[in-house]
Design a protein around this motif. Structure first.
Motif, PDB file in Angstrom:
ATOM      1  N   VAL A  36       0.731  -1.238  -0.107  1.00 14.74           N
ATOM      2  CA  VAL A  36       0.088   0.140   0.071  1.00 14.74           C
ATOM      3  C   VAL A  36       1.126   1.341   0.085  1.00 14.74           C
ATOM      4  O   VAL A  36       1.494   1.559   0.769  1.00 14.74           O
ATOM      5  CB  VAL A  36      -0.788  -0.010   1.099  1.00 14.74           C
ATOM      6  CG1 VAL A  36      -1.499   1.450   1.355  1.00 14.74           C
ATOM      7  CG2 VAL A  36      -1.894  -1.061   1.252  1.00 14.74           C
ATOM      8  N   ILE A  37       0.691   2.134  -1.190  1.00  9.35           N
ATOM      9  CA  ILE A  37       1.363   3.375  -1.258  1.00  9.35           C
ATOM     10  C   ILE A  37       0.203   4.400  -1.526  1.00  9.35           C
ATOM     11  O   ILE A  37      -0.007   4.529  -2.823  1.00  9.35           O
ATOM     12  CB  ILE A  37       2.554   3.535  -2.171  1.00  9.35           C
ATOM     13  CG1 ILE A  37       3.663   2.328  -1.982  1.00  9.35           C
ATOM     14  CG2 ILE A  37       3.216   4.793  -2.244  1.00  9.35           C
ATOM     15  CD1 ILE A  37       4.673   2.002  -2.717  1.00  9.35           C
ATOM     16  N   PRO A  38      -0.130   5.084  -0.493  1.00 15.75           N
ATOM     17  CA  PRO A  38      -1.402   6.001  -0.776  1.00 15.75           C
ATOM     18  C   PRO A  38      -0.861   7.105  -1.679  1.00 15.75           C
ATOM     19  O   PRO A  38       0.292   7.584  -1.825  1.00 15.75           O
ATOM     20  CB  PRO A  38      -1.694   6.680   0.666  1.00 15.75           C
ATOM     21  CG  PRO A  38      -1.061   5.635   1.610  1.00 15.75           C
ATOM     22  CD  PRO A  38       0.217   5.071   0.880  1.00 15.75           C
ATOM     23  N   SER A  39      -1.579   7.747  -2.561  1.00 12.47           N
ATOM     24  CA  SER A  39      -1.419   8.674  -3.538  1.00 12.47           C
ATOM     25  C   SER A  39      -1.397  10.129  -2.696  1.00 12.47           C
ATOM     26  O   SER A  39      -2.157  10.095  -1.836  1.00 12.47           O
ATOM     27  CB  SER A  39      -2.451   8.846  -4.559  1.00 12.47           C
ATOM     28  OG  SER A  39      -2.488   9.925  -5.535  1.00 12.47           O
ATOM     29  N   ALA A  61      -8.882   8.614 -10.843  1.00 13.42           N
ATOM     30  CA  ALA A  61      -8.028   7.524 -10.222  1.00 13.42           C
ATOM     31  C   ALA A  61      -6.778   7.309 -11.109  1.00 13.42           C
ATOM     32  O   ALA A  61      -5.881   6.844 -10.537  1.00 13.42           O
ATOM     33  CB  ALA A  61      -8.878   5.932 -10.608  1.00 13.42           C
ATOM     34  N   ARG A  62      -6.998   7.621 -12.263  1.00 12.18           N
ATOM     35  CA  ARG A  62      -5.727   7.587 -13.076  1.00 12.18           C
ATOM     36  C   ARG A  62      -4.466   8.627 -12.714  1.00 12.18           C
ATOM     37  O   ARG A  62      -3.554   8.407 -12.412  1.00 12.18           O
ATOM     38  CB  ARG A  62      -5.971   7.967 -14.803  1.00 12.18           C
ATOM     39  CG  ARG A  62      -4.925   7.934 -15.518  1.00 12.18           C
ATOM     40  CD  ARG A  62      -5.294   8.452 -17.026  1.00 12.18           C
ATOM     41  NE  ARG A  62      -5.325   9.829 -17.213  1.00 12.18           N
ATOM     42  CZ  ARG A  62      -4.029  10.671 -17.368  1.00 12.18           C
ATOM     43  NH1 ARG A  62      -3.058  10.032 -17.439  1.00 12.18           N
ATOM     44  NH2 ARG A  62      -4.251  11.838 -17.408  1.00 12.18           N
ATOM     45  N   LEU A  66      -1.007   7.392 -11.259  1.00 12.88           N
ATOM     46  CA  LEU A  66       0.359   7.878 -11.753  1.00 12.88           C
ATOM     47  C   LEU A  66       1.283   8.738 -10.667  1.00 12.88           C
ATOM     48  O   LEU A  66       2.610   8.481 -10.937  1.00 12.88           O
ATOM     49  CB  LEU A  66      -0.158   8.800 -13.000  1.00 12.88           C
ATOM     50  CG  LEU A  66      -0.405   8.309 -14.241  1.00 12.88           C
ATOM     51  CD1 LEU A  66      -0.867   9.279 -15.386  1.00 12.88           C
ATOM     52  CD2 LEU A  66       0.678   7.707 -14.901  1.00 12.88           C
ATOM     53  N   ASP A  67       0.473   9.512  -9.801  1.00 11.50           N
ATOM     54  CA  ASP A  67       1.391  10.048  -8.854  1.00 11.50           C
ATOM     55  C   ASP A  67       2.011   9.001  -7.950  1.00 11.50           C
ATOM     56  O   ASP A  67       3.419   9.253  -8.009  1.00 11.50           O
ATOM     57  CB  ASP A  67       0.395  10.743  -7.697  1.00 11.50           C
ATOM     58  CG  ASP A  67       1.122  10.963  -6.657  1.00 11.50           C
ATOM     59  OD1 ASP A  67       1.635  12.044  -6.636  1.00 11.50           O
ATOM     60  OD2 ASP A  67       0.982  10.301  -5.391  1.00 11.50           O
ATOM     61  N   VAL A  68       1.621   7.928  -7.758  1.00 16.50           N
ATOM     62  CA  VAL A  68       2.461   6.917  -7.011  1.00 16.50           C
ATOM     63  C   VAL A  68       3.463   6.282  -7.994  1.00 16.50           C
ATOM     64  O   VAL A  68       4.628   6.093  -7.283  1.00 16.50           O
ATOM     65  CB  VAL A  68       1.433   5.749  -6.343  1.00 16.50           C
ATOM     66  CG1 VAL A  68       2.460   4.769  -5.964  1.00 16.50           C
ATOM     67  CG2 VAL A  68       0.522   6.324  -5.507  1.00 16.50           C
ATOM     68  N   GLU A 137       4.722   9.856 -18.380  1.00 14.99           N
ATOM     69  CA  GLU A 137       3.367   9.309 -18.562  1.00 14.99           C
ATOM     70  C   GLU A 137       3.010   8.727 -19.749  1.00 14.99           C
ATOM     71  O   GLU A 137       2.045   8.280 -19.929  1.00 14.99           O
ATOM     72  CB  GLU A 137       2.501  10.670 -18.259  1.00 14.99           C
ATOM     73  CG  GLU A 137       2.423  11.416 -16.966  1.00 14.99           C
ATOM     74  CD  GLU A 137       1.262  12.268 -16.910  1.00 14.99           C
ATOM     75  OE1 GLU A 137       0.429  12.338 -17.520  1.00 14.99           O
ATOM     76  OE2 GLU A 137       1.247  13.025 -15.677  1.00 14.99           O
ATOM     77  N   GLU A 138       4.273   8.530 -20.530  1.00 18.43           N
ATOM     78  CA  GLU A 138       3.802   7.699 -21.936  1.00 18.43           C
ATOM     79  C   GLU A 138       4.241   6.451 -21.696  1.00 18.43           C
ATOM     80  O   GLU A 138       4.083   5.266 -22.579  1.00 18.43           O
ATOM     81  CB  GLU A 138       4.601   8.258 -22.988  1.00 18.43           C
ATOM     82  CG  GLU A 138       3.922   9.809 -23.329  1.00 18.43           C
ATOM     83  CD  GLU A 138       4.300  10.746 -22.327  1.00 18.43           C
ATOM     84  OE1 GLU A 138       5.455  10.753 -22.088  1.00 18.43           O
ATOM     85  OE2 GLU A 138       3.388  11.693 -22.517  1.00 18.43           O
ATOM     86  N   GLY A 139       4.983   5.741 -20.626  1.00 18.83           N
ATOM     87  CA  GLY A 139       5.835   4.542 -20.279  1.00 18.83           C
ATOM     88  C   GLY A 139       4.899   3.540 -20.038  1.00 18.83           C
ATOM     89  O   GLY A 139       5.501   2.854 -19.018  1.00 18.83           O
TER      90      GLY A 139
END
Length: 220
Positions: A36-39, A61-62, A66-68, A137-139
Motif C-alpha cells: 500500500v502506497i497512498p497517492s 483514479a488515473r 500515476l502519482d504513485v 506518463e507515456e511509458g
C-alpha cells in the motif's frame, strides 16, 4: 476466478495506490499480495469539465495511480502493477463526497432517505512498458473501467440520522455512510456490486486481471 492465475499474480510486485482501509481489506480477502502506497494527488479536478460522472472518477483514479508510479520510478523502487481507484456517490446530478461537517452529513443523509442514489467507482490498472520503473506518463499500458451500483436507503427519521452521525462513522465516508458497518442497517437494497459501494468493484477487477494475465500468449 483468480485461483488459476494466482501463481502468476504472486510473482508480480503489486502496489495499491490508495490509503483506503476498505480497498485494502477487499484485496486481502481475495488473496492478493500487494504493498500500500497512498497517492498524494490533490483531488481537485473540475467536475464540470466531465460529461459523465464515471469519466470523472476514472480520471481521478488515473491521476492517483500515476502519482504513485512516478514517485516510485524516481526512487527506482519499481513495480509490475499499480492499482488506483476513486469512488463517488451521486443523486439528482449532484456528487456527494465525504461530509465537511456534522451538519453536512445530516443534510446528505436526509436527502438520501427513502430514495435510490448511485455509487460510481473508477479503477485504473497501470503496467510499466519497460523494466517496471515509470519515469514518464507515456511509458505504461493502462486498463481503465468503472462500475455502477444503485443503493436504496430506508426512510430515516431525524432521530435515526442523528444517532448514526453521533457514532462518527459517516464522517470519512463518501456519501456519509459505510455500507460495510453500522450504515448497513440503513440500506434497504442495492442493484449491482456490493463491493463497489465499499469502494472497489472486485468482480470486475478480477475479470480484468484474468484478461491481462490469464492467457498464455498475453504479455505479462
Amino acid at each position: 476466478m483468480l485461483q488459476p492465475i494466482m501463481h502468476v499474480l504472486n510473482a508480480k510486485k503489486i502496489v495499491l495506490a490508495s490509503g483506503s482501509p476498505r480497498r485494502k481489506q477487499i484485496l486481502e480477502n481475495i488473496g492478493l499480495k500487494f504493498e500500500v502506497i497512498p497517492s498524494l494527488f490533490e483531488e481537485n479536478l473540475d467536475k464540470t469539465k466531465f460529461e459523465h460522472v464515471y469519466d470523472f472518477v476514472k480520471e481521478t483514479a488515473r491521476k492517483k495511480v500515476l502519482d504513485v508510479a512516478m514517485r516510485m520510478g524516481k526512487q527506482k523502487t519499481c513495480s509490475d502493477l499499480y492499482i488506483g481507484a476513486d469512488t463517488v456517490v451521486t443523486m439528482d446530478n449532484q456528487i456527494y463526497e465525504k461530509p465537511t461537517s456534522v451538519e453536512n452529513a445530516f443534510e446528505t443523509l436526509s436527502k438520501f432517505s427513502g430514495r435510490y442514489h448511485t455509487v460510481y467507482t473508477g479503477v485504473v490498472l497501470l503496467r510499466p512498458k519497460a523494466d517496471g520503473c515509470l519515469t514518464s506518463e507515456e511509458g505504461y499500458h493502462m486498463s481503465q473501467f468503472h462500475e455502477t451500483t444503485e443503493v436504496l436507503m430506508t426512510d430515516m427519521t431525524p432521530e435515526v440520522i442523528q444517532a448514526y452521525i453521533d457514532t462518527g462513522e459517516p464522517m470519512d465516508k463518501a456519501g456519509g455512510y459505510g455500507i460495510q458497518a453500522l450504515g448497513s442497517t440503513l440500506v434497504e437494497g442495492i442493484k449491482g456490486d456490493y463491493f463497489n459501494v465499499m469502494g472497489f468493484p472486485v468482480f470486475r477487477f478480477a475479470k480484468e486481471l484474468v484478461s491481462l494475465y490469464g492467457q498464455p500468449n498475453k504479455e505479462t
